[in-house]
Design a protein around this motif. Structure first.
Motif, mmCIF file in Angstrom:
data_model
loop_
_atom_site.group_PDB
_atom_site.id
_atom_site.type_symbol
_atom_site.label_atom_id
_atom_site.label_comp_id
_atom_site.label_asym_id
_atom_site.label_seq_id
_atom_site.Cartn_x
_atom_site.Cartn_y
_atom_site.Cartn_z
ATOM 1 N N ARG A 105 -20.506 -34.697 0.517
ATOM 2 C CA ARG A 105 -20.351 -33.835 1.682
ATOM 3 C C ARG A 105 -19.185 -32.873 1.419
ATOM 4 O O ARG A 105 -18.025 -33.278 1.430
ATOM 5 C CB ARG A 105 -20.080 -34.657 2.949
ATOM 6 C CG ARG A 105 -21.210 -35.562 3.361
ATOM 7 C CD ARG A 105 -22.410 -34.779 3.872
ATOM 8 N NE ARG A 105 -23.489 -35.650 4.302
ATOM 9 C CZ ARG A 105 -24.449 -36.105 3.509
ATOM 10 N NH1 ARG A 105 -24.470 -35.744 2.231
ATOM 11 N NH2 ARG A 105 -25.385 -36.898 3.978
ATOM 12 N N PHE A 106 -19.487 -31.626 1.166
ATOM 13 C CA PHE A 106 -18.444 -30.658 0.867
ATOM 14 C C PHE A 106 -17.787 -30.156 2.154
ATOM 15 O O PHE A 106 -18.463 -29.859 3.143
ATOM 16 C CB PHE A 106 -19.015 -29.470 0.091
ATOM 17 C CG PHE A 106 -19.312 -29.779 -1.345
ATOM 18 C CD1 PHE A 106 -18.278 -29.931 -2.259
ATOM 19 C CD2 PHE A 106 -20.612 -29.918 -1.784
ATOM 20 C CE1 PHE A 106 -18.539 -30.215 -3.589
ATOM 21 C CE2 PHE A 106 -20.891 -30.206 -3.102
ATOM 22 C CZ PHE A 106 -19.850 -30.348 -4.013
ATOM 23 N N THR A 110 -5.700 -26.040 -0.447
ATOM 24 C CA THR A 110 -6.909 -26.469 0.252
ATOM 25 C C THR A 110 -8.091 -26.292 -0.681
ATOM 26 O O THR A 110 -8.262 -25.221 -1.288
ATOM 27 C CB THR A 110 -7.119 -25.649 1.546
ATOM 28 O OG1 THR A 110 -6.000 -25.841 2.408
ATOM 29 C CG2 THR A 110 -8.371 -26.113 2.269
ATOM 30 N N VAL A 111 -8.907 -27.330 -0.808
ATOM 31 C CA VAL A 111 -9.992 -27.326 -1.795
ATOM 32 C C VAL A 111 -11.323 -27.619 -1.113
ATOM 33 O O VAL A 111 -11.402 -28.479 -0.226
ATOM 34 C CB VAL A 111 -9.728 -28.391 -2.897
ATOM 35 C CG1 VAL A 111 -10.871 -28.416 -3.898
ATOM 36 C CG2 VAL A 111 -8.423 -28.110 -3.598
ATOM 37 N N LEU A 112 -12.361 -26.907 -1.525
ATOM 38 C CA LEU A 112 -13.714 -27.199 -1.063
ATOM 39 C C LEU A 112 -14.275 -28.309 -1.944
ATOM 40 O O LEU A 112 -14.581 -28.090 -3.116
ATOM 41 C CB LEU A 112 -14.595 -25.952 -1.163
ATOM 42 C CG LEU A 112 -16.033 -26.091 -0.649
ATOM 43 C CD1 LEU A 112 -16.039 -26.440 0.832
ATOM 44 C CD2 LEU A 112 -16.823 -24.814 -0.906
ATOM 45 N N THR A 113 -14.363 -29.501 -1.374
ATOM 46 C CA THR A 113 -14.741 -30.662 -2.185
ATOM 47 C C THR A 113 -15.235 -31.782 -1.284
ATOM 48 O O THR A 113 -15.356 -31.605 -0.064
ATOM 49 C CB THR A 113 -13.524 -31.133 -3.022
ATOM 50 O OG1 THR A 113 -13.955 -32.127 -3.954
ATOM 51 C CG2 THR A 113 -12.436 -31.704 -2.140
ATOM 52 N N ARG A 115 -19.993 -33.525 -10.908
ATOM 53 C CA ARG A 115 -20.879 -33.391 -9.758
ATOM 54 C C ARG A 115 -20.227 -32.581 -8.636
ATOM 55 O O ARG A 115 -20.915 -31.941 -7.842
ATOM 56 C CB ARG A 115 -21.275 -34.772 -9.233
ATOM 57 C CG ARG A 115 -22.097 -35.591 -10.202
ATOM 58 C CD ARG A 115 -23.362 -34.856 -10.643
ATOM 59 N NE ARG A 115 -24.247 -34.544 -9.546
ATOM 60 C CZ ARG A 115 -25.216 -35.329 -9.122
ATOM 61 N NH1 ARG A 115 -25.419 -36.491 -9.721
ATOM 62 N NH2 ARG A 115 -25.993 -34.966 -8.124
ATOM 63 N N LEU A 116 -18.900 -32.607 -8.555
ATOM 64 C CA LEU A 116 -18.180 -31.827 -7.544
ATOM 65 C C LEU A 116 -17.938 -30.393 -8.003
ATOM 66 O O LEU A 116 -17.365 -29.599 -7.263
ATOM 67 C CB LEU A 116 -16.835 -32.495 -7.228
ATOM 68 C CG LEU A 116 -16.885 -33.877 -6.582
ATOM 69 C CD1 LEU A 116 -15.475 -34.422 -6.380
ATOM 70 C CD2 LEU A 116 -17.632 -33.836 -5.253
ATOM 71 N N ASP A 117 -18.391 -30.077 -9.217
ATOM 72 C CA ASP A 117 -18.167 -28.759 -9.830
ATOM 73 C C ASP A 117 -16.685 -28.496 -10.053
ATOM 74 O O ASP A 117 -16.209 -27.373 -9.947
ATOM 75 C CB ASP A 117 -18.770 -27.638 -8.980
ATOM 76 C CG ASP A 117 -18.901 -26.341 -9.787
ATOM 77 O OD1 ASP A 117 -18.914 -26.407 -11.018
ATOM 78 O OD2 ASP A 117 -18.960 -25.265 -9.167
ATOM 79 N N LYS A 170 -19.886 -22.500 -8.064
ATOM 80 C CA LYS A 170 -21.206 -22.421 -7.474
ATOM 81 C C LYS A 170 -21.433 -23.605 -6.568
ATOM 82 O O LYS A 170 -20.791 -24.628 -6.682
ATOM 83 C CB LYS A 170 -22.286 -22.353 -8.554
ATOM 84 C CG LYS A 170 -22.113 -23.330 -9.695
ATOM 85 C CD LYS A 170 -23.133 -23.069 -10.757
ATOM 86 C CE LYS A 170 -22.941 -24.021 -11.922
ATOM 87 N NZ LYS A 170 -22.558 -23.433 -13.139
ATOM 88 N N MET A 171 -22.383 -23.453 -5.648
ATOM 89 C CA MET A 171 -22.577 -24.461 -4.608
ATOM 90 C C MET A 171 -23.830 -25.295 -4.794
ATOM 91 O O MET A 171 -24.041 -26.277 -4.131
ATOM 92 C CB MET A 171 -22.666 -23.769 -3.238
ATOM 93 C CG MET A 171 -21.365 -23.109 -2.811
ATOM 94 S SD MET A 171 -20.116 -24.314 -2.367
ATOM 95 C CE MET A 171 -20.855 -25.021 -0.917
ATOM 96 N N ASP A 172 -24.735 -24.884 -5.661
ATOM 97 C CA ASP A 172 -26.055 -25.522 -5.706
ATOM 98 C C ASP A 172 -26.202 -26.496 -6.856
ATOM 99 O O ASP A 172 -27.202 -26.521 -7.553
ATOM 100 C CB ASP A 172 -27.139 -24.425 -5.848
ATOM 101 C CG ASP A 172 -26.915 -23.544 -7.064
ATOM 102 O OD1 ASP A 172 -27.857 -22.836 -7.430
ATOM 103 O OD2 ASP A 172 -25.803 -23.566 -7.623
ATOM 104 N N LEU A 173 -25.201 -27.345 -7.066
ATOM 105 C CA LEU A 173 -25.249 -28.290 -8.173
ATOM 106 C C LEU A 173 -25.925 -29.578 -7.798
ATOM 107 O O LEU A 173 -26.137 -30.442 -8.626
ATOM 108 C CB LEU A 173 -23.830 -28.589 -8.674
ATOM 109 C CG LEU A 173 -23.107 -27.418 -9.333
ATOM 110 C CD1 LEU A 173 -21.746 -27.851 -9.788
ATOM 111 C CD2 LEU A 173 -23.906 -26.841 -10.469
ATOM 112 N N TYR A 174 -26.296 -29.772 -6.569
ATOM 113 C CA TYR A 174 -26.874 -31.041 -6.167
ATOM 114 C C TYR A 174 -28.033 -30.809 -5.244
ATOM 115 O O TYR A 174 -28.736 -31.656 -4.829
ATOM 116 C CB TYR A 174 -25.822 -31.918 -5.473
ATOM 117 C CG TYR A 174 -25.285 -31.325 -4.201
ATOM 118 C CD1 TYR A 174 -25.764 -31.763 -2.960
ATOM 119 C CD2 TYR A 174 -24.331 -30.330 -4.235
ATOM 120 C CE1 TYR A 174 -25.286 -31.219 -1.799
ATOM 121 C CE2 TYR A 174 -23.847 -29.794 -3.069
ATOM 122 C CZ TYR A 174 -24.332 -30.240 -1.861
ATOM 123 O OH TYR A 174 -23.861 -29.696 -0.708
#
Length: 327
Positions: free
Chosen positions: A175-176, A211-214, A298-300, A323-327
């Motif tokens: 869940r990002f 702050t990280v998108l993860t 997997r989290l890029d 990129k966002m579409d790794l999963y």
């Protein structure tokens, strides 16, 4: 036989229709009824012979299919050659599905073997803190702090197993969201506070203001594993946590531990690889860094290690996402 005839009723109707048409034409030409009857019987005989031959092939094909069904393995050697394009397509579909089945079985078997190997090593490793805690409890004057340290190690090993099992199918568990790194780092430091105190190691940490998108849970797991390794292999000195000045969005966890041999560095993220340190310390499962590498991918995010034997190790967690579409 009845089931077969039900599938061929159109052939019977067509045969009767042909007999009727033939008889009608011959009747219109004033042909005597006797030869008309002979023609009708002959046509019915040919139709019957054709159905008998077709039924023979039908039964042979059915027996082959039943044999394949009972033995549970698809094998083209037991099948007749396809009679038309549709049967060839069906055969190709069956072959493709069987190949996928075999691949899935091989993967499941490989994972089962790996799981068995891991649990065998894990059981051996977890016995050490359990035995140490038992001995501490048998002393006349129990040492609560040391007992707590050993129990904490047991908790870490259990967390490792859960992480290992969950990463086999973690796509649906990611869940990002925007995560404050300072909160995440402080949470992990608090978890290992007793170990820092018990080993008398100092900690250098200032707010990173990042702050990280993860995924907070999985990135927290990685931070915990890196800190656990740093504490495990650092006997004196300090552990530092800071943002890299030369690379943006890169968190560095640095220790003054025993370091890693240069020849071992390229393999530290391989499953089960313990290297010289693991062999010397005899308390490494070789799975922690493997999981970290897998999760960060997997989290890029990125992860890399720099180390010098006898001087310490730096772990770089590259937290930028492309990129966002790794999963």
């Amino acid at each position: 036989m009845i089931k077969y005839l039900k599938t061929r009723w159109k052939t019977g109707v067509l045969a009767l229709l042909m007999v009727a048409v033939t008889a009608g034409i011959l009747f219109l030409y004033d042909i005597p009824l006797e030869p008309v009857g002979y023609v009708a019987v002959f046509e019915m005989l040919l139709t019957g012979l054709g159905l008998m031959w077709d039924y023979h092939k039908y039964r042979k094909k059915q027996e082959s299919l039943l044999y394949i069904r009972d033995c549970g393995n698809f094998s083209e050697e037991y099948l007749e050659a396809p009679e038309n394009e549709n049967e060839a397509i069906y055969r190709e579909i069956c072959r493709s599905l069987d190949e996928k089945r075999i691949e899935a079985e091989n993967q499941r078997s490989a994972f089962g073997t790996e799981l068995t190997d891991f649990y065998t090593l894990w059981v051996h490793q977890i016995k050490t803190p359990i035995a140490a805690a038992r001995l501490l409890l048998q002393e006349e004057k129990p040492r609560p702090q040391e007992i707590q340290n050993e129990l904490f190690k047991v908790e870490q090993y259990v967390e490792m197993v859960l992480g290992y099992l969950r990463t086999e199918d973690m796509a649906s568990d990611i869940r990002f969201e925007e995560v404050d790194m300072d909160s995440l780092i402080r949470e992990q430091i608090h978890k290992f506070a007793r170990i820092f105190i018990g080993k008398k190691l100092s900690l250098e940490y200032q707010e990173v203001s990042e702050t990280v998108l993860t995924d907070e849970k999985w990135l927290g797991f990685v931070l915990g594993q890196i800190l656990s390794n740093a504490l495990k292999y650092t006997k004196k000195g300090k552990i530092s946590i800071y943002m890299s000045k030369s690379r943006t969005h890169t968190l560095v966890i640095e220790d003054t531990g025993i370091g890693i041999r240069a020849e071992d560095l390229p393999r530290v993220f391989e499953k089960g690889f313990t290297g010289y340190n693991g062999r010397e310390e005899n308390r490494s499962t070789g799975i922690g860094l493997y999981l970290c590498g897998k999760i960060m991918k997997r989290l890029d995010h990125g992860i890399r290690i720099e180390s010098e034997l006898g001087k310490g190790t730096k772990v770089f967690l590259e937290l930028g996402r492309k990129k966002m579409d790794l999963y």
